[in-house]
Design a protein around this motif. Sequence first.
Motif, PDB file in Angstrom:
ATOM      1  N   TYR A 167      -0.165  -3.503  11.324  1.00 16.44           N
ATOM      2  CA  TYR A 167      -0.036  -2.070  11.032  1.00 16.44           C
ATOM      3  C   TYR A 167      -1.365  -1.509  10.554  1.00 16.44           C
ATOM      4  CZ  TYR A 167       4.799  -3.488  11.287  1.00 16.44           C
ATOM      5  OH  TYR A 167       5.981  -4.015  11.732  1.00 16.44           O
ATOM      6  N   ASP A 168      -1.530  -0.189  10.652  1.00 19.01           N
ATOM      7  CA  ASP A 168      -2.784   0.421  10.198  1.00 19.01           C
ATOM      8  C   ASP A 168      -2.504   1.628   9.284  1.00 19.01           C
ATOM      9  OD1 ASP A 168      -2.087   2.561  11.832  1.00 19.01           O
ATOM     10  OD2 ASP A 168      -3.218   1.775  13.543  1.00 19.01           O
ATOM     11  N   ASP A 169      -3.568   2.381   8.997  1.00 27.04           N
ATOM     12  CA  ASP A 169      -3.461   3.504   8.053  1.00 27.04           C
ATOM     13  C   ASP A 169      -2.470   4.576   8.506  1.00 27.04           C
ATOM     14  OD1 ASP A 169      -5.158   2.427   6.280  1.00 27.04           O
ATOM     15  OD2 ASP A 169      -6.940   3.547   6.916  1.00 27.04           O
ATOM     16  N   THR A 170      -2.309   4.724   9.840  1.00 26.36           N
ATOM     17  CA  THR A 170      -1.356   5.744  10.305  1.00 26.36           C
ATOM     18  C   THR A 170       0.059   5.372   9.857  1.00 26.36           C
ATOM     19  OG1 THR A 170      -0.923   4.664  12.439  1.00 26.36           O
ATOM     20  CG2 THR A 170      -2.765   6.244  12.354  1.00 26.36           C
ATOM     21  N   HIS A 171       0.327   4.065   9.760  1.00 25.98           N
ATOM     22  CA  HIS A 171       1.656   3.641   9.287  1.00 25.98           C
ATOM     23  C   HIS A 171       1.848   3.949   7.802  1.00 25.98           C
ATOM     24  CE1 HIS A 171       1.312   1.245  13.039  1.00 25.98           C
ATOM     25  NE2 HIS A 171       2.612   1.461  13.107  1.00 25.98           N
ATOM     26  N   VAL A 172       0.776   3.770   7.032  1.00 26.83           N
ATOM     27  CA  VAL A 172       0.854   4.080   5.594  1.00 26.83           C
ATOM     28  C   VAL A 172       1.165   5.568   5.425  1.00 26.83           C
ATOM     29  CG1 VAL A 172      -0.412   4.153   3.405  1.00 26.83           C
ATOM     30  CG2 VAL A 172      -0.799   2.257   5.007  1.00 26.83           C
ATOM     31  N   HIS A 173       0.438   6.401   6.170  1.00 23.75           N
ATOM     32  CA  HIS A 173       0.628   7.848   6.075  1.00 23.75           C
ATOM     33  C   HIS A 173       2.041   8.243   6.517  1.00 23.75           C
ATOM     34  CE1 HIS A 173      -0.735  12.032   5.895  1.00 23.75           C
ATOM     35  NE2 HIS A 173       0.027  12.225   6.966  1.00 23.75           N
TER      36      HIS A 173
ATOM     37  N   LEU B 146       4.732   6.451   6.481  1.00 27.00           N
ATOM     38  CA  LEU B 146       5.719   6.029   5.481  1.00 27.00           C
ATOM     39  C   LEU B 146       5.778   7.035   4.327  1.00 27.00           C
ATOM     40  CD1 LEU B 146       5.354   2.150   5.259  1.00 27.00           C
ATOM     41  CD2 LEU B 146       7.412   3.435   5.861  1.00 27.00           C
ATOM     42  N   ARG B 147       4.613   7.532   3.919  1.00 29.67           N
ATOM     43  CA  ARG B 147       4.587   8.525   2.822  1.00 29.67           C
ATOM     44  C   ARG B 147       5.308   9.797   3.242  1.00 29.67           C
ATOM     45  NH1 ARG B 147      -1.609   7.430   1.169  1.00 29.67           N
ATOM     46  NH2 ARG B 147      -1.214   5.613  -0.155  1.00 29.67           N
ATOM     47  N   LEU B 148       5.110  10.177   4.511  1.00 29.55           N
ATOM     48  CA  LEU B 148       5.759  11.382   5.022  1.00 29.55           C
ATOM     49  C   LEU B 148       7.281  11.188   5.047  1.00 29.55           C
ATOM     50  CD1 LEU B 148       5.316  14.210   6.198  1.00 29.55           C
ATOM     51  CD2 LEU B 148       4.962  13.163   8.445  1.00 29.55           C
TER      52      LEU B 148
ATOM     53  N   ARG C 243       0.807  -1.230   0.000  1.00 32.52           N
ATOM     54  CA  ARG C 243       0.000   0.000   0.000  1.00 32.52           C
ATOM     55  C   ARG C 243       0.835   1.273   0.000  1.00 32.52           C
ATOM     56  NH1 ARG C 243      -4.641   0.162   4.111  1.00 32.52           N
ATOM     57  NH2 ARG C 243      -4.529   2.334   3.432  1.00 32.52           N
ATOM     58  N   SER C 244       2.029   1.212   0.596  1.00 36.66           N
ATOM     59  CA  SER C 244       2.847   2.432   0.684  1.00 36.66           C
ATOM     60  C   SER C 244       3.861   2.530  -0.447  1.00 36.66           C
ATOM     61  CB  SER C 244       3.593   2.457   2.025  1.00 36.66           C
ATOM     62  OG  SER C 244       4.496   1.357   2.083  1.00 36.66           O
ATOM     63  N   GLY C 245       4.090   1.388  -1.130  1.00 37.08           N
ATOM     64  CA  GLY C 245       5.105   1.383  -2.182  1.00 37.08           C
ATOM     65  C   GLY C 245       6.523   1.370  -1.643  1.00 37.08           C
ATOM     66  N   VAL C 246       6.686   1.089  -0.338  1.00 40.41           N
ATOM     67  CA  VAL C 246       8.021   1.036   0.262  1.00 40.41           C
ATOM     68  C   VAL C 246       8.384  -0.431   0.514  1.00 40.41           C
ATOM     69  CG1 VAL C 246       9.407   1.749   2.260  1.00 40.41           C
ATOM     70  CG2 VAL C 246       7.649   3.297   1.350  1.00 40.41           C
TER      71      VAL C 246
ATOM     72  N   SER D 228      -0.465  12.760  -1.867  1.00 40.12           N
ATOM     73  CA  SER D 228      -0.408  11.451  -1.193  1.00 40.12           C
ATOM     74  C   SER D 228      -0.397  11.639   0.318  1.00 40.12           C
ATOM     75  CB  SER D 228       0.823  10.669  -1.645  1.00 40.12           C
ATOM     76  OG  SER D 228       1.982  11.144  -0.985  1.00 40.12           O
ATOM     77  N   LEU D 229      -0.054  12.866   0.779  1.00 37.77           N
ATOM     78  CA  LEU D 229      -0.044  13.161   2.216  1.00 37.77           C
ATOM     79  C   LEU D 229      -1.308  13.903   2.640  1.00 37.77           C
ATOM     80  CD1 LEU D 229       3.664  14.265   2.403  1.00 37.77           C
ATOM     81  CD2 LEU D 229       2.684  12.334   3.639  1.00 37.77           C
TER      82      LEU D 229
END
Lengths: 209, 209
Positions: free
Chosen positions: A39-45, A47-49, A9-12, B138-139
């Motif tokens: 993990y949840d959506d806060t982790h996805v966000h 990672l993007r940050l 989901r994060s592409g990492v 994305s953020l």
Amino acid sequence: MRIAELSRRSGVAVATIKYYLREGVLPPGERTSPNQASYDDTHVHRLRLVRALVDVGGLPIAAVRDVLETVDAPDPAVGKTLGTVQLAVFRSPPPTDDPARAAAEEAVATLIDTLGWNCPPDHPAAQALVGVLVTAGSLGHERLVEVLPRYAAACAAVAESDLDYLDGAASLDERLESVVVGIVLGDSALAALRRLAQVNEALKRYPEP
Amino acid sequence: MRIAELSRRSGVAVATIKYYLREGVLPPGERTSPNQASYDDTHVHRLRLVRALVDVGGLPIAAVRDVLETVDAPDPAVGKTLGTVQLAVFRSPPPTDDPARAAAEEAVATLIDTLGWNCPPDHPAAQALVGVLVTAGSLGHERLVEVLPRYAAACAAVAESDLDYLDGAASLDERLESVVVGIVLGDSALAALRRLAQVNEALKRYPEP
């Protein structure tokens, strides 16, 4: 979600996610077994940050950690948070012992004074500006100092827009992240727009045949 | 002068000078014996320029080589030289396949159109701007696009100052180097001034108790 799904989901890459966990820039997931975490959506966000700071901002991992610690345990004073993030993302040129430094310090202090800006002359950004002038002088480009008033006028308008952007944030959380996004992505946006404006201005002055 | 003296006068370590010679960013000295060469003031100046690009500009050695090749074998068209240096010093964010990319491309094309700027929408800087918007989106910071018109207005003023700086160069040689110095040192000066202006603006809006 499991780490594989988080990666998708994060592409990492999973190995990179594990590295970020070890470096403390990504909070651990909830442990579901000795070898697994959820993990949840806060982790996805998050990672993007982290990727924005690393890829767009070019920040080393230690600076990313400093910035995120500020975002996670914010000072209620927006000015203070802004200051911490500024310090973390700001790449200062190496200090020099150049004898020309005193003249450059004087020039920067005079500029800040003339502008009537309320900022300490020992601020790292002021010192960075001194470093730029010393380097320019060592290359025989002393006249670079002459462009600074026009640059400063442009930056005053940019800073006004930057603070409006912060004020427009819906919540404190969003506001803190706006500081990070605004500074890092804003620098890249400005650099890109400066290039485009240069192309436009060059074509205006020297039309192609 | 011998390499030890060149090192002393430029402040660059002998091992680093040898590395620059191998990488082709510093022209060889005049050979005076099988193991010795003689250097002059042009080498001191070139070393300072290389250090400015590396330390202040943060350029990798390959980009330094590209920039210096342009300075050494200039195109008589200033616009072309400007373009080559822009490309070399410009760090583009990695391209993405994000589905949000099309909307960001549209936003950047509309911006350039509204500004009436004469620059190709596939210019690397325009693509970099698209990348910034994709990352911001994305953020959850879609609203970053709203600051761009004000940033662009500031950058137009900066670019006018930049081209005035080039026009003020005394000779073609100085003019070419002005492109390099202006772009690289100018970016650092702008980033520093933006930080100082932010401090000033933040203190104006949120006075410290």
